[in-house]
Design an enzyme around this catalytic site. Sequence first.
Site, PDB file in Angstrom:
ATOM      1  N   ASP A   1     107.721  39.224  79.765  1.00  0.00           N
ATOM      2  CA  ASP A   1     107.439  37.812  79.997  1.00  0.00           C
ATOM      3  C   ASP A   1     105.968  37.566  79.645  1.00  0.00           C
ATOM      4  O   ASP A   1     105.201  38.493  79.388  1.00  0.00           O
ATOM      5  CB  ASP A   1     107.768  37.399  81.446  1.00  0.00           C
ATOM      6  CG  ASP A   1     107.984  35.882  81.554  1.00  0.00           C
ATOM      7  OD1 ASP A   1     107.651  35.152  80.587  1.00  0.00           O
ATOM      8  OD2 ASP A   1     108.492  35.410  82.592  1.00  0.00           O
TER       9      ASP A   1
HETATM   10  C1  BGC Z   1     108.395  32.097  81.843  1.00  0.00           C
HETATM   11  C2  BGC Z   1     109.560  32.426  80.941  1.00  0.00           C
HETATM   12  C3  BGC Z   1     109.385  31.754  79.611  1.00  0.00           C
HETATM   13  C4  BGC Z   1     108.068  32.200  79.018  1.00  0.00           C
HETATM   14  C5  BGC Z   1     107.817  31.636  77.638  1.00  0.00           C
HETATM   15  C6  BGC Z   1     107.064  32.315  81.171  1.00  0.00           C
HETATM   16  O1  BGC Z   1     106.023  31.804  81.931  1.00  0.00           O
HETATM   17  O2  BGC Z   1     108.490  32.870  83.017  1.00  0.00           O
HETATM   18  O3  BGC Z   1     110.756  32.020  81.547  1.00  0.00           O
HETATM   19  O4  BGC Z   1     110.462  32.061  78.773  1.00  0.00           O
HETATM   20  O5  BGC Z   1     107.019  31.762  79.887  1.00  0.00           O
HETATM   21  O6  BGC Z   1     107.588  30.284  77.656  1.00  0.00           O
END
Ligand code: BGC
Length: 738
Positions: A263
Amino acid sequence: MKQTELQALLADMSLEEKIGQMVQLTGDFLGQEGIVTGPEGRIVVTPEQARLTGSILGVSGADKLRAIQEQVLAGQPHHIPMLFMLDVINGFKTIFPIPLAQGASFEPELAKRGAQIAAAEASAAGVHLTFAPMLDLVRDARWGRVMESPGEDPFLVGAFAEAMTKGFQGDKLSDKGKMAACLKHFAGYGYPEGGRDYDNVELSERTFRDAFLPGYRKAVEAGVAMAMTSFNTINRVPSSANRWLMRDVLRGEMGFDGVLISDYDAVGELVSHGIAADDREAAKLAILAGVDIDMMSPCYLNHLQELVESGEVEERLIDEAVMRILKLKNDLGLFENPFKDADEAEASRLILCDSFRREAREAAAKTFVLLKNEDAILPLSAAADETVLLSGPYCTERRICGAWSFPDTYDNIPNVLERVAEGLSGSALKAEYAPGCSVTLRGSILKDKPEEGMTHEETEKAIREAAEKAAGAGKVILFLGERFYQTGEGSSRTELSLPGMQMDLLRAVSSVNPNVITVVFSGRPLVMTEIEQLSKAVLMVWMPGTEGAGAIADVLLGKREPEGRLSMSLPFAAGQEPLYYNRFRSGRPRFSSEDIKGYKVGYIDIDYWPHHPFGYGLGYTEFTCSPVKLSADTLEAGGSITASVTVKNTGKRAGSETVQLYLRDAAGSVVRPVRELKGFTKVRLQPGECREVAFTITEEMLRFTRLDMRFASEPGDFEVFIGHDSLTENKAVFRLQA
Ligand code: BGC
């Protein structure tokens, strides 16, 4: 490309080039504006590193992405195309209801269709992969991200996992209009302590396996192309460094062979977690755990090469990761057609086209949950010669798509006033409008713009005016709700309530008019007790998407019925959270079906039970369900029995019922849940019509992680419940033979 060609390509790549494939940056590092979804400013990239980057996130637009791809192909030594990733959660531009609402439809096909539409639009806009489906089981309504999940039940989450994965990906990733999907967030992110986002997760391995893993597993079985690590810890190890979780469980046990991405900055955050001394150590932990792509942290970018050159990380691990990335690019057909479906003309033909909008409208009505409908006040009769007052901030609000949606403009999202007026045109029923209040008071929420919302004085006046009009109206419909960004990432709450002045509006209006219908917009379960006391009917519409307003008009006017059933339990108070129906049996009370409601345990101030249980929801007609009939009273391993009921529509309108099957193990080697959803089906019946609904029960459905940690069933008695919701007492008993 053939596998042998991919291998030859890999063999010819320099270490630097390979590491470039394992780095993901936001578009701004390539000079592109895009959606920013995480922290910024920690990464410094040299032009050479930018040239070798394998994927970017957050940018869309066919021409824009074509131009980037051309630039990448020209600069990349082996002309390896770049992957374009984006959060397409409940829609790209035609937005469906939020995933929690989709779960409430109990109709996985609806989510599949939503994903197909999203993939068609997004791929025409040049996007190759979406960071969806989110399959974190959610049990605590305080957590802001409950809106992104199909709900609190493992079986329901699993059914939606499969449907969404297939919807995005189709049969072949390279097919037109299909995109790769990414299950997230592996694993257990949905159960942070206190509902606080990013917080520690404490779960026994047994509960983790039985309740939290099944949803992700279904996506793997459906062939999901990518998985994302979660921010949280499991057993005190953050996921991006959790070798057991990623290598043994995800790849070994579950058989996942796609790409694993971290993530956003989750690899860098291993330092904040205090399990890596610095970025270098964080990079090492992540690669050993099996993270193939480092999303938006400086760790792989700055340290992986040195780790390999110093012999601390075997180059073999890099090769394995890069091969998975190359294979994904190949599966998407990017080596043959690096632009895939990017096509400006096709995108403008598809995006928000009439048929997609129509489908979004039909889908939304299926997710609305009718909690109360005294005197059958709903649906409204358009022929009634009276005035209905429409009031409350969601009459005119267009931001009704949820926090993970990024419309280009809100101007083309119809609001409730427009759609109700359209629905009433030419009918005897007349609508009047009074704003009542804004969604939040001016300046009351940090995220609000300074000029947003009414002041305290303006609100008092607006509430007075609404109450005056309400006194003269036949009925009042209030459109209330949480602000759309009160749920979503980083939006946990300690109170599950509506902003105070919205409640003041409800109190003022209901004190002068007994016929109040309240429509509630939200991204999570809220405490609905007072709202229900003061209203004759209450309809939860969640964040219903682009055409949500039209769906609301359709449901209020009876053109469609509300078909949703709660995908998360509704509490009496926030202090009950975490709250979920399939909790474990305890010593006091001794659970038997009969005494289940007789005991007051847990709290002295409120009921132990949810205000409304998982699976609950009313329609515009009524159903009866006959006693459960079993085809046999014993089940042998390898065999099956059928449990059936006859459902009858006893009301005056056609309508659908969601028939739910729950099983309960009478005794196990470890404590078992009080009951577990194992099947559901929707039946649509005409007034007076009956239908038999049958479920097949097999030994596989009775398996769990036993005392000996084997995932297997144990012989003994099981209760089968079939009915309207998770508290149904309609049951029969069978025995699983040894
Ligand atoms: C979130 C994810 C997301 C990623 C990209 C993160 O902060 O937890 O769910 O896909 O950002 O935007």
